[in-house]
Motif scaffolding. Sequence first.
Motif, short mmCIF file in Angstrom:
data_model
loop_
_atom_site.label_atom_id
_atom_site.label_comp_id
_atom_site.label_asym_id
_atom_site.label_seq_id
_atom_site.Cartn_x
_atom_site.Cartn_y
_atom_site.Cartn_z
N GLY A 197 0.77 -1.19 0.25
CA GLY A 197 0.18 0.10 0.07
C GLY A 197 0.92 1.24 0.14
N CYS A 198 2.06 1.26 -0.26
CA CYS A 198 2.88 2.56 -0.69
C CYS A 198 4.13 2.48 -1.48
CB CYS A 198 3.86 1.98 1.03
SG CYS A 198 3.10 2.40 3.09
N THR A 199 4.34 3.82 -1.53
CA THR A 199 5.43 3.82 -2.74
C THR A 199 6.76 3.82 -2.30
OG1 THR A 199 4.49 5.85 -2.90
CG2 THR A 199 3.21 4.37 -4.09
N LEU A 200 7.96 3.36 -2.79
CA LEU A 200 9.04 3.88 -3.42
C LEU A 200 9.82 4.37 -4.75
CD1 LEU A 200 11.93 4.24 -1.36
CD2 LEU A 200 11.74 1.56 -1.41
N VAL A 201 9.70 5.88 -4.92
CA VAL A 201 10.41 5.95 -6.26
C VAL A 201 11.50 6.89 -5.90
CG1 VAL A 201 9.96 6.94 -7.91
CG2 VAL A 201 7.22 6.31 -7.01
N ARG A 202 11.68 6.16 -7.58
CA ARG A 202 13.10 7.21 -7.65
C ARG A 202 13.00 8.26 -8.13
NH1 ARG A 202 17.87 4.66 -6.78
NH2 ARG A 202 19.06 2.59 -6.17
N TRP A 203 13.67 8.98 -8.13
CA TRP A 203 13.70 10.65 -7.81
C TRP A 203 13.45 10.30 -9.78
CZ3 TRP A 203 13.66 15.50 -5.86
CH2 TRP A 203 13.70 16.60 -6.56
N GLN A 204 14.40 10.30 -10.52
CA GLN A 204 14.04 10.02 -13.01
C GLN A 204 12.52 9.57 -12.65
OE1 GLN A 204 17.03 8.41 -10.45
NE2 GLN A 204 17.93 7.02 -11.20
N ASP A 205 12.61 8.84 -11.59
CA ASP A 205 11.31 7.81 -12.01
C ASP A 205 9.63 8.83 -11.65
OD1 ASP A 205 12.63 5.53 -13.48
OD2 ASP A 205 11.99 4.51 -11.84
N ALA A 206 10.09 9.77 -10.58
CA ALA A 206 9.11 10.34 -10.96
C ALA A 206 9.20 11.56 -11.69
CB ALA A 206 8.99 11.02 -9.16
N GLU A 207 10.04 12.52 -11.45
CA GLU A 207 10.28 13.28 -12.64
C GLU A 207 9.58 12.75 -13.84
OE1 GLU A 207 13.05 17.20 -13.68
OE2 GLU A 207 13.89 14.78 -13.66
N ALA A 208 9.96 12.00 -14.36
CA ALA A 208 9.78 10.81 -16.10
C ALA A 208 8.12 10.80 -16.05
CB ALA A 208 10.47 9.78 -15.94
#
Length: 582
Positions: A197-208
């Motif tokens: 139910g949580c998210t762990l995202v790398r910076w470049q993926d969030a920006e993309a």
Amino acid sequence: MTQSPHSGAAQASSPAPRRSPFWPTGLPAEAHIPRTSLVYNVEAAARRYPGKTAIQYFSRAIRYAELHAQIERMAGYLQRACGVGPGDRVLLYSQNCPQFIIAYYAILRAEAVVVPANPMWLTDELAHVAGDSGARVAFAAAELYERLAPLHGEALPHVIVHDYADMLPEPAQEADGPSVPAWLRERAPLSARAPAGCTLVRWQDAEAAGLAPLPHAAGFDTLCMLAYTSGTTGHPKGCMHTHGTLMSAAVGSQIWRSNTPEAVFLSVAPMFHLLGMQNGIHAPLYLGATIVLLPRWERALAADMIERYRVSNWGAPPAMLVDFFSQPGILERDLSSLAFLGGGGAAMPDAVANMLQERFGLGYVEAYGLTETAAFLLSNPRQRPKRECLGIATFGVDARVIDPHSGAELPQGELGEIVASGAQVMRGYWRNPEADAETFIEIDGKRFLRTGDLGFIDADGYFFMRDRLKRMINASGFKVWPAEVENLLYGHPAVHEACVIAAKDARRGETVKAVIALKPGMQGRDEAGAEQIMQWCRERLAAYKVPRLVEFVEALPKSGTGKIQWRALQEAENAAPARAVE
């Protein structure tokens, strides 16, 4: 005393702030502060100077148009993917890097509240601040995620991680700029998975993801940051700052210093702290100036950056400057671009200020502020600074000295507690009315912040600090303020750094102890012995102020902001048994 944030009627009828007769020539009596959010400063700079370097990160130049676009994309991700809304708190846990600045302004662009976290904090410290603030989203450097991971769950469901290496120039481009430290090239492994139910995202993926943010409606009075104090009296407390309190200090400081968009700022003081945040982010972005960014303190690298990118402005704590100007070969470096050298957090020892002026032709302009005042409160005028002095009250600031027990205002020259009122003063402590009641006092219908610092005002309206209210040594009834003794010790030819604390004395109650780090090559020299240093002090101080004990260490402990941690030394000394000192 009052717990209310402010009273408009009382403020309107209260006397105008007092000004020093040595108000800087050419400065207006009042500074007109933009009534906008901080976000507008970046938008305006991007429109005015789209191709100008906003952040110089080694040989990587991030232009204003690019900076603005990255802030917009990350703000869109926060709002649309993480559900961040106005007033939500977002943790920011990282060392200095471009992502820190982008994340900070993305949080503001999303109309949320930045909660800066000291990158030296461990899990328990993070847990207190995350829990107290109610943050549900966090930006974290990948190298630090392991400490944050135990909190990643229902209470903190969304984490965006970044690697310092992602914003670095390609290795082939390094020849065009200062050498990148090897540790910055290392990428932290991120094998963990987000809890259900949580998210762990790398910076470049969030920006993309390319998500556009909603229209921006935050304004001058919108809460935008909770800056947690160092917690010297218990758990850290969150200082509530608005766009307006931060803007008032950042803009006022630049008008005071006559800076222009062509200024180049060295940003190396930690950005989670108000000194690094205001001088290294908000002020230069307001101007549309250039930030030369260093992730952490490395004195040789700082010299390379100053030379190569022609740094003109550097705000730093005295301990950092002492270290920088004592490095081998510094006299051969080209520092001619430096036009302003200033800072605060501790008094600049007179001996060090003399060295800067005589060897490098650089004056050191001391200023004074707190986390609670967005850093800039008092400052020396550039044209008429005084040594070991906090300066005079700046734009719109009403600063006074009171009796800490009765609250009565004291006349010039008398020692008491410094209190201040001004547009940069925080709105209060986050969800802590008890702390507000202890910290604010009403004088002449105005709400004043009690700083906890002891000082006095001279006949010219300049403020001088003698010490913290609770940092006093009582030696047989004689009061000794450690800062006075420390400033003297810095004038000794063998002393590199000094910290003065109280030692238990079976006869005197307390006595003065000096903890000293000697300059390289001075160990074992006749003039650098404990008795020789004490005798040197006897020739220059009243007998009751002279250290009766001297301890030598390789280096004094420092906080992440470069301040000497006197409290840690004092606590260690308190654990030692009392002894009778001759």
